[in-house]
Design a protein around this motif. Structure first.
Motif, short mmCIF file in Angstrom:
data_model
loop_
_atom_site.label_atom_id
_atom_site.label_comp_id
_atom_site.label_asym_id
_atom_site.label_seq_id
_atom_site.Cartn_x
_atom_site.Cartn_y
_atom_site.Cartn_z
N LEU A 1 0.79 -1.26 -0.10
CA LEU A 1 -0.01 -0.03 -0.09
C LEU A 1 0.86 1.32 -0.04
O LEU A 1 1.54 1.35 0.97
CB LEU A 1 -1.01 -0.04 1.32
N ASP A 2 0.74 1.96 -1.02
CA ASP A 2 1.30 3.25 -1.16
C ASP A 2 0.49 4.23 -0.79
O ASP A 2 -0.56 4.86 -1.38
CB ASP A 2 1.98 3.49 -2.74
N VAL A 3 0.74 5.04 0.43
CA VAL A 3 -0.12 6.03 0.90
C VAL A 3 0.37 7.49 0.59
O VAL A 3 1.61 7.93 0.95
CB VAL A 3 -0.10 5.83 2.71
N GLY A 4 -0.49 8.13 -0.34
CA GLY A 4 -0.10 9.43 -0.63
C GLY A 4 0.73 9.20 -1.96
O GLY A 4 1.88 9.83 -1.96
N ALA A 5 0.39 8.53 -2.88
CA ALA A 5 1.29 8.05 -3.83
C ALA A 5 1.74 9.20 -4.87
O ALA A 5 2.76 9.03 -5.47
CB ALA A 5 0.47 6.85 -4.79
N GLY A 6 0.97 10.30 -5.01
CA GLY A 6 1.25 11.30 -5.82
C GLY A 6 1.55 10.98 -7.39
O GLY A 6 0.30 10.31 -7.87
N THR A 7 2.71 11.22 -8.02
CA THR A 7 2.66 10.54 -9.33
C THR A 7 2.78 8.77 -9.66
O THR A 7 2.64 8.31 -10.46
CB THR A 7 4.12 11.00 -9.94
N GLY A 8 2.80 8.26 -8.14
CA GLY A 8 2.80 7.02 -8.45
C GLY A 8 4.31 6.47 -8.60
O GLY A 8 4.49 5.08 -8.58
N ILE A 9 5.42 7.07 -8.18
CA ILE A 9 6.70 6.69 -8.65
C ILE A 9 7.31 5.63 -7.63
O ILE A 9 7.87 4.66 -7.76
CB ILE A 9 7.89 7.99 -8.21
N LEU A 10 6.68 5.77 -6.19
CA LEU A 10 6.87 4.71 -5.59
C LEU A 10 6.34 3.42 -5.67
O LEU A 10 6.98 2.23 -5.47
CB LEU A 10 6.66 5.26 -3.99
N SER A 11 5.24 3.29 -6.27
CA SER A 11 4.47 2.31 -6.63
C SER A 11 5.13 1.67 -7.74
O SER A 11 5.12 0.44 -7.87
CB SER A 11 2.91 2.59 -7.03
N LEU A 12 5.55 2.38 -8.78
CA LEU A 12 6.22 1.95 -9.95
C LEU A 12 7.58 1.34 -9.47
O LEU A 12 8.06 0.06 -9.95
CB LEU A 12 6.64 3.03 -10.75
N PHE A 13 8.31 1.73 -8.56
CA PHE A 13 9.65 1.17 -7.94
C PHE A 13 9.17 -0.31 -7.29
O PHE A 13 9.79 -1.31 -7.50
CB PHE A 13 10.18 1.90 -6.92
N CYS A 14 8.06 -0.25 -6.61
CA CYS A 14 7.58 -1.42 -5.77
C CYS A 14 7.14 -2.48 -6.73
O CYS A 14 7.51 -3.92 -6.50
CB CYS A 14 6.48 -1.17 -4.85
N ALA A 15 6.40 -2.19 -8.03
CA ALA A 15 6.18 -3.10 -8.86
C ALA A 15 7.14 -3.78 -9.73
O ALA A 15 7.43 -4.98 -9.79
CB ALA A 15 5.18 -2.34 -9.93
N LYS A 16 8.44 -2.82 -10.09
CA LYS A 16 9.56 -3.22 -10.69
C LYS A 16 10.30 -3.82 -9.78
O LYS A 16 11.15 -4.84 -10.10
CB LYS A 16 10.09 -2.13 -11.11
#
Length: 388
Positions: A110-125
């Motif tokens: 869970l990415d809280v306050g994801a903004g552009t989603g950069i942390l989510s992209l890091f996690c997915a990768k």
């Protein structure tokens, strides 16, 4: 300061004005490049630390939003570039994820306050099974486009809304990741949102990243700024405009402090364990003792924070202190009414109290009680500050 959270906050080149009669005139000077594109060398500030025990909502001009509502959209487009270019911040998160795949492989994040989603992209990768990116501002729509453009729509689900109100599609997550830190660490109080998500969805033994933060205090000499932008209002062309000076003293300054201005050692005010703390722990009172490292004058106190990812294979993190590489959080400067003449080895002591503002919980009320009795000066005073 995890977004462009300083939309209404003072910077060193602002001209302070009254709410009723004047506007805030921005006088921005070119400060030059503050960072590089290289991966940061993470250097904690421990070498410089000595451990010692509006009635209703404000409305925006030309808008029907309240100040609390405006928080979610104010930085939707303007602050993201500054954040992403903050290589200390962004590369640290990237390294944490890519270099610790054992934490993320096949996990639900869970990415809280994801903004552009950069942390989510890091996690997915980095091998996550699925990532839920929650973002309340209009940036959520852009994040969906970014996720799709990079081929991660099957791994990342972007949810638009407040974490406390969204219809969450799963009953648990293994990891909560967030860049929740604000100016002075706690300004805008996004921490409570992370704690809410932790209590509601994180599995027993789950991981919160980052998991520890520490707030520090030091003192600086800054006669030039105080004279030019604060003392100036005592007499303006023969007229008393000290009411403006009071406003200038009340609101802390967010800016990059020159390390050469530092007069004292740093002291630890508060350490927070995000996996164990409660929301109430973000309000606190802490004693401080600032010992002078040279003969000089003290005009202001400076607060900054460190961030730690201790669950990594090798603990890592970064500091926002004035002796470390600059970040978009900069430092928070609180000017003192007194000018303290301090000699090497003498100590400025006091208590700092921090709490949410009762009328707008995203604002911070800070009270500093300080006392000094040295060879060449003495002072004792209580000052109040409001970060808004």
């Amino acid at each position: 300061m995890g977004n462009n959270k300083n939309m209404g906050m003072l910077t060193k080149n602002d001209k302070i004005t009254t709410n009723n009669n004047m506007v805030l005139e921005r006088q921005i000077e070119t400060l030059g490049a503050l960072g590089s594109s290289e991966s940061p060398m993470i250097v904690p500030s421990s070498d410089d630390v000595t451990l010692d025990t509006m009635d209703g909502e404000e409305e925006l001009v030309g808008s029907d939003q309240t100040s609390a509502d405006y928080y979610f959209d104010s930085y939707a487009h303007f602050g993201k570039r500054e954040m992403l270019k903050d290589t200390v911040r962004t590369k640290t998160y990237q390294n944490v994820i890519y270099q610790n795949s054992f934490l993320f492989k096949d996990k639900i994040v869970l990415d809280v306050g994801a903004g552009t989603g950069i942390l989510s992209l890091f996690c997915a990768k980095g091998g996550a099974k699925h990532v839920y990116a929650v973002e309340c501002s209009a940036m959520a729509d852009t994040a969906k486009e970014i996720v799709k453009a990079n081929g991660f729509s099957d791994v990342i689900t972007v949810l638009k809304g407040k974490i406390e109100e969204i219809d969450f599609p799963t009953t648990h997550v293994d990891i909560i990741i967030s860049e929740w830190m604000g100016y002075f660490l706690l300004f805008e109080n996004m921490l409570n949102t992370v704690l809410y998500a932790r209590d509601k969805w994180l599995v027993p033994g789950g991981v919160v990243l980052p998991d520890k933060t520490s707030l520090y205090l030091t003192a600086i000499e800054d006669a030039e700024y105080k004279q030019e932008k604060i003392t100036f209002w005592n007499q303006v062309y023969g007229f008393d405009m000290s009411c403006i000076r009071k406003q200038a003293m009340l609101e802390p300054l967010v800016d990059t402090v020159d390390a050469n201005q530092i007069v004292t050692h740093s002291t630890l005010l508060k350490t927070m364990d995000i996996e164990k703390m409660t929301a109430g722990d973000a309000s606190f009172s802490a004693p401080f003792k600032l010992v002078a490292s040279r003969n000089d004058f003290i005009h202001a106190l400076v607060a900054y924070f460190d961030v730690t990812f201790s669950k990594c294979h090798k603990a890592t993190g970064f500091s926002t202190g004035p002796r470390s590489r600059p970040t978009h959080w900069k430092q928070t400067v609180m000017y003192l009414e007194d000018v303290i003449t301090i000699c090497e080895g003498e100590a400025l002591t006091g208590i700092m109290s921090v709490s949410q503002n009762k009328k707008n919980p995203r604002d911070l009320d800070v009270t500093v009680q300080y006392s000094f009795n040295g060879k060449r000066s003495s002072a004792s005073r209580t000052q109040h500050y409001r970060m808004r």
